[in-house]
Design an enzyme around this catalytic site. Structure first.
Site, PDB file in Angstrom:
ATOM      1  N   CYS A  23      26.689 -12.813  -3.701  1.00 37.13           N
ATOM      2  CA  CYS A  23      27.501 -13.371  -2.616  1.00 37.13           C
ATOM      3  C   CYS A  23      26.809 -13.159  -1.263  1.00 37.13           C
ATOM      4  O   CYS A  23      25.773 -13.753  -1.011  1.00 37.13           O
ATOM      5  CB  CYS A  23      28.900 -12.787  -2.663  1.00 37.13           C
ATOM      6  SG  CYS A  23      30.100 -13.728  -1.674  1.00 37.13           S
ATOM      7  N   GLU A  43      30.959 -10.526 -11.476  1.00 39.84           N
ATOM      8  CA  GLU A  43      31.778  -9.404 -11.949  1.00 39.84           C
ATOM      9  C   GLU A  43      33.226  -9.797 -12.169  1.00 39.84           C
ATOM     10  O   GLU A  43      33.984  -9.069 -12.814  1.00 39.84           O
ATOM     11  CB  GLU A  43      31.716  -8.248 -10.948  1.00 39.84           C
ATOM     12  CG  GLU A  43      32.637  -8.365  -9.756  1.00 39.84           C
ATOM     13  CD  GLU A  43      32.250  -9.458  -8.768  1.00 39.84           C
ATOM     14  OE1 GLU A  43      33.096  -9.861  -7.957  1.00 39.84           O
ATOM     15  OE2 GLU A  43      31.095  -9.918  -8.800  1.00 39.84           O
ATOM     16  N   HIS A  52      30.695 -14.771  -7.987  1.00 36.78           N
ATOM     17  CA  HIS A  52      31.006 -13.377  -8.305  1.00 36.78           C
ATOM     18  C   HIS A  52      30.906 -13.166  -9.820  1.00 36.78           C
ATOM     19  O   HIS A  52      31.867 -13.413 -10.547  1.00 36.78           O
ATOM     20  CB  HIS A  52      32.405 -13.017  -7.800  1.00 36.78           C
ATOM     21  CG  HIS A  52      32.463 -12.773  -6.339  1.00 36.78           C
ATOM     22  ND1 HIS A  52      32.285 -11.543  -5.768  1.00 36.78           N
ATOM     23  CD2 HIS A  52      32.640 -13.628  -5.312  1.00 36.78           C
ATOM     24  CE1 HIS A  52      32.370 -11.623  -4.448  1.00 36.78           C
ATOM     25  NE2 HIS A  52      32.577 -12.888  -4.153  1.00 36.78           N
TER      26      HIS A  52
END
Length: 403
Positions: free
Chosen positions: A293, A379, A377
């Site tokens: 990001c 994760e 993202h």
């Protein structure tokens, strides 16, 4: 339910459903548009950039993502709150990052909790977090406004007594400086370094520690999400989290096998002025690097590319991204208002992922160096966990040192 949408000059009423004076909350845009509704969460006024998020779940994780600092989040999904809130699903990793989003807007009133992990009503959670809420407004109209005119400077208020000065609210929105040229990451990064070994959540055991880490990763914190640290532990890495002001020499002294440049808020062109030398030294050192990001954008700037502000940004849990190396299309979470300008990529820096919504850049790799980065993202797990493999890819880079 009552709501009104008015103009500051009083000569135009939009989507007027009920002229009741029962409003206890409002959001005012810098262009003079005011949406009246019902306040929730924290009492008071907050200012920020208004963006919309298309996710149907994960609202607690979204509102605690430090990348949303100085923003007000409009949820396009009308029913928010049924999962409640708990102490485990916060995404901030440090005390300074505990204040992320400033406000939030819903179509319907907050739904009572109905989930076995719920520990609190979402409205009470908003109050304790200091997040100003608003519901009973036409979120579709607001979303269309953002789509057509871009993300807006706004002021949101919750006034239980109904005393709302719309003219003053508009002036507050207009006076806010905005996100461009703002190094907001400086406000949410950790002050003191700390280690992290907690793995991803498991249905049977919850969160457990990785006590046999094979690799040591330094995470440069610009507002790192906790699930990034958990994913690193999941692939066998112990993480040491350091401030975004940490020097290259201090990082190398920790003898890491790899370095992660984390997510975070604000304008990357502002943050690079203090972090650029450190990142360029990391690049030259041959250390395996993963950018996520804001970290992806900072890496691009350090490599010689440029970034630019987006009109709407990408905020949601259902974004299709193509991995150009494998041809695989992933469904990912995104949260960014700036993007890397692919036309400015220097020789040797290659695009690795692209958004299938609008063709904007979603990832980079560097020829001959163990460096990868993604705009989305990896994760996040809004249902799909399509991008978890990127942490395995980074672990392989730490083992081989090659792209």
């Amino acid at each position: 339910k009552t709501y009104r949408t008015v103009r500051s000059d009083g000569d135009k009423t939009l989507n007027d459903k009920n002229q009741s004076a029962s409003a206890t909350g409002a959001v005012a845009l810098a262009d003079g548009t005011v949406f009246l509704g019902h306040g929730s969460g924290a009492v008071g006024t907050a200012v920020g950039e208004l963006c919309f998020n298309t996710a149907m779940t994960g609202y607690q994780e979204i509102l605690t993502d430090p990348s949303y600092a100085e923003q007000v989040i409009l949820f396009t999904f009308p029913h928010i709150g049924n999962v409640g809130a708990n102490l485990e699903d916060h995404e901030e990793s440090s005390i300074r990052a505990a204040s992320a989003a400033k406000g939030t807007i819903f179509r319907e009133s907050i739904t009572p909790p109905s989930n076995w992990r719920a520990e609190d009503h979402f409205d009470a959670w908003l109050s304790r977090k200091g997040i100003v809420g608003l519901f009973g407004v036409d979120t579709r109209a607001l979303t269309r406004l953002i789509r057509e005119q871009g993300m807006q400077k706004c002021a949101i208020v919750h006034a239980p007594d109904g005393n709302i000065d719309t003219a003053a609210l508009i002036k507050t929105a207009q006076a806010w400086e905005g996100l461009e040229a703002a190094d907001l990451a400086a406000n949410v990064q950790t002050e003191a370094a700390f280690d992290h070994t907690e793995r991803l959540w498991d249905l049977a055991t919850g969160f457990s520690a990785n006590n046999s880490a094979e690799k040591h990763v330094v995470v440069v914190d610009f507002g790192v999400k906790k699930n990034i640290l958990r994913n690193l532990a999941q692939v066998g890495a112990r993480a040491t989290v350091v401030s975004g002001t940490t020097s290259f020499a201090e990082i190398k002294a920790l003898n890491p096998d790899g370095v992660v440049l984390s997510n975070g808020p604000g304008d990357p062109a502002a943050t690079i002025t203090r972090a650029g030398d450190m990142i360029r030294d990391l690049i030259d050192s041959g250390t395996p690097i993963l950018g996520i990001c804001l970290g992806h954008q900072l890496l691009a700037l350090a490599l010689g590319a440029q970034t630019m502000k987006m009109a709407q940004g990408h905020h949601g849990a259902n974004h299709p991204v193509k991995d150009l190396e494998t041809g695989k299309v992933e469904i990912v979470s995104m949260n960014h208002g700036f993007t890397v300008d692919v036309a400015t990529l220097p020789s040797g820096v290659e695009e690795s992922h692209t958004s299938l919504f609008d063709g904007t850049n979603s990832g980079l790799k560097v020829a001959g160096k163990p460096i990868i980065s993604v705009q989305h993202h990896p994760e996040a797990s809004p249902g799909p966990q399509d991008s978890f493999y990127l942490f395995e890819r980074f672990a392989d880079l730490m083992k081989s040192g090659l792209t």
